[in-house]
Design a protein around this motif. Structure first.
Motif, PDB file in Angstrom:
ATOM      1  N   GLY A   1     -13.416 -13.949  26.096  1.00 28.18           N
ATOM      2  CA  GLY A   1     -12.671 -12.863  25.478  1.00 28.18           C
ATOM      3  C   GLY A   1     -11.239 -13.234  25.143  1.00 28.18           C
ATOM      4  N   ARG A   2     -10.767 -12.730  24.002  1.00 27.38           N
ATOM      5  CA  ARG A   2      -9.352 -12.823  23.632  1.00 27.38           C
ATOM      6  C   ARG A   2      -8.848 -11.410  23.377  1.00 27.38           C
ATOM      7  N   ARG A   3      -7.815 -11.032  24.088  1.00 28.48           N
ATOM      8  CA  ARG A   3      -7.277  -9.691  23.897  1.00 28.48           C
ATOM      9  C   ARG A   3      -6.425  -9.656  22.636  1.00 28.48           C
ATOM     10  N   LEU A   4      -6.764  -8.724  21.765  1.00 29.86           N
ATOM     11  CA  LEU A   4      -6.033  -8.558  20.507  1.00 29.86           C
ATOM     12  C   LEU A   4      -4.923  -7.533  20.632  1.00 29.86           C
TER      13      LEU A   4
ATOM     14  N   ARG B   1      -3.769  -3.505  22.821  1.00 28.81           N
ATOM     15  CA  ARG B   1      -4.102  -2.410  23.738  1.00 28.81           C
ATOM     16  C   ARG B   1      -3.709  -1.099  23.087  1.00 28.81           C
TER      17      ARG B   1
ATOM     18  N   ASP C   1      -8.106  -1.816  26.430  1.00 27.67           N
ATOM     19  CA  ASP C   1      -7.963  -3.145  25.851  1.00 27.67           C
ATOM     20  C   ASP C   1      -8.862  -3.275  24.629  1.00 27.67           C
TER      21      ASP C   1
ATOM     22  N   GLN D   1     -10.592  -6.235  22.558  1.00 27.77           N
ATOM     23  CA  GLN D   1     -10.870  -7.650  22.736  1.00 27.77           C
ATOM     24  C   GLN D   1     -11.831  -8.188  21.695  1.00 27.77           C
TER      25      GLN D   1
ATOM     26  N   LEU E   1     -14.755 -10.953  21.514  1.00 33.08           N
ATOM     27  CA  LEU E   1     -15.623 -11.663  22.442  1.00 33.08           C
ATOM     28  C   LEU E   1     -16.571 -12.585  21.684  1.00 33.08           C
TER      29      LEU E   1
ATOM     30  N   ARG F   1      -5.490 -11.931  15.390  1.00 28.84           N
ATOM     31  CA  ARG F   1      -4.303 -11.820  16.237  1.00 28.84           C
ATOM     32  C   ARG F   1      -3.046 -11.600  15.397  1.00 28.84           C
TER      33      ARG F   1
ATOM     34  N   SER G   1      -3.439  -7.270  15.376  1.00 27.17           N
ATOM     35  CA  SER G   1      -2.684  -6.892  16.583  1.00 27.17           C
ATOM     36  C   SER G   1      -1.474  -6.018  16.278  1.00 27.17           C
TER      37      SER G   1
END
Length: 304
Positions: A155-158, A160, A266, A268, A270, A289, A293
């Motif tokens: 996972g990469r969080r983009l 919140r 969050d 994310q 994936l 991102r 984001s």
């Protein structure tokens, strides 16, 4: 017949749910698609598809074969894409799944903006609120919102977003404004079943998280549907900020309990663990991102 032609035809038929649509996708006739699939079944010695005049469905053997077939096509596609990437050109198809409301609101960023920068890429975006099995269904990436269960995915969080408690001015004029999260017990709550616990919500009170019940008679699995009922005065609703920012700015909905931070969600991206990440996937993640984001903490553009 080249076995790879048969595999391509079979996967295309499953994805399109039709020999004719599969032929259109592959640029060949539906008769040739049928011939390729029949030859593949003969080579394998198994029946992959149940065929009736009204519908197509996978046999149990076909379901197992589909998983392997997608891997084969992905590997072949990756060989071609890697050769092109070495020349500085990204190519191939990205299959992406995202929640319905999120995907509809940010569709240009998820699709058009990326392919305009990379003419050799195509994107197949599937919007669904169910959790898609990336490996079994052949997806490269899933965008998911909220608390995720245990997963072997990377996972990469983009970004919140926060869920805001909101209601229409008409509802608040009639039923009063809650002053504390516990006051939600005495209100009609329109609930979103996509939430981890639709019947409860967590707020921060005096520095600690408390969970409060959300009594209500309406529960739906769509933030936009929940928003619509809130706009019509059906009750108080917890809705992700990016969905209702415009409504708050323009006065159609009012935020309540603003002194008590609500659920944090969050967002994310994936993908499956793999020894080699395709260059197009790496580029797409960087695109999300950079472009997506910044939008997540703000209202999305008008008309989105």
């Amino acid at each position: 017949m080249d076995r790879l032609d048969g595999i391509r035809a079979f996967v295309a038929v499953v994805d399109a749910a039709s020999f004719t649509r599969a032929g259109n996708r592959l640029g060949i006739s539906n008769k040739l698609v049928s011939k390729y699939v029949a030859a593949l079944e003969a080579q394998q010695g198994i029946t992959l598809l149940n065929r009736t005049t009204r519908a197509l469905s996978l046999t149990p053997a076909g379901e197992r074969f589909l998983v392997a077939a997608r891997r084969v096509l992905s590997a072949v596609e990756e060989l071609d894409a890697q050769a092109r990437a070495d020349e500085g050109v990204l190519s191939g198809r990205l299959r992406v799944t995202a929640p319905v409301t999120f995907g509809e609101m940010f569709a240009p960023v998820l699709t058009r903006d990326f392919i305009e920068a990379h003419p050799g890429i195509s994107i197949d975006l599937r919007l669904t609120d169910r959790y898609v099995d990336l490996a079994a269904e052949g997806f490269d990436l899933a965008l998911r919102i909220g608390v995720l269960g245990d997963s072997s995915l990377i996972g990469r969080r983009l970004g919140r977003t926060e869920s805001f408690a909101v209601a229409s001015p008409a509802y608040l004029a009639t039923h009063g404004r809650p002053k504390h999260p516990d006051d939600l017990r005495d209100h009609a709550n329109v609930r979103d079943s996509n939430a981890a616990s639709p019947n409860r919500a967590t707020f921060v009170v005096d520095g600690r998280a408390i969970s409060v019940p959300l009594p209500g008679r309406i529960t739906m699995n769509s933030p936009q549907a929940v928003r619509k009922l809130a706009l019509e005065g059906a009750g108080i609703a917890l809705i992700p900020r990016f969905v209702i920012d415009h409504d708050i700015v323009e006065g159609r909905l009012e935020r309540v309990l603003a002194d008590f931070p609500g659920p944090q969600l969050d967002i994310q991206a994936l993908y499956l663990p793999q020894p080699f990440i395709p260059p197009r996937l790496t580029a797409y993640l960087e695109h999300l991102r950079a472009k997506l984001s910044p939008l997540l903490g703000k209202a999305p553009p008008q008309g989105s």
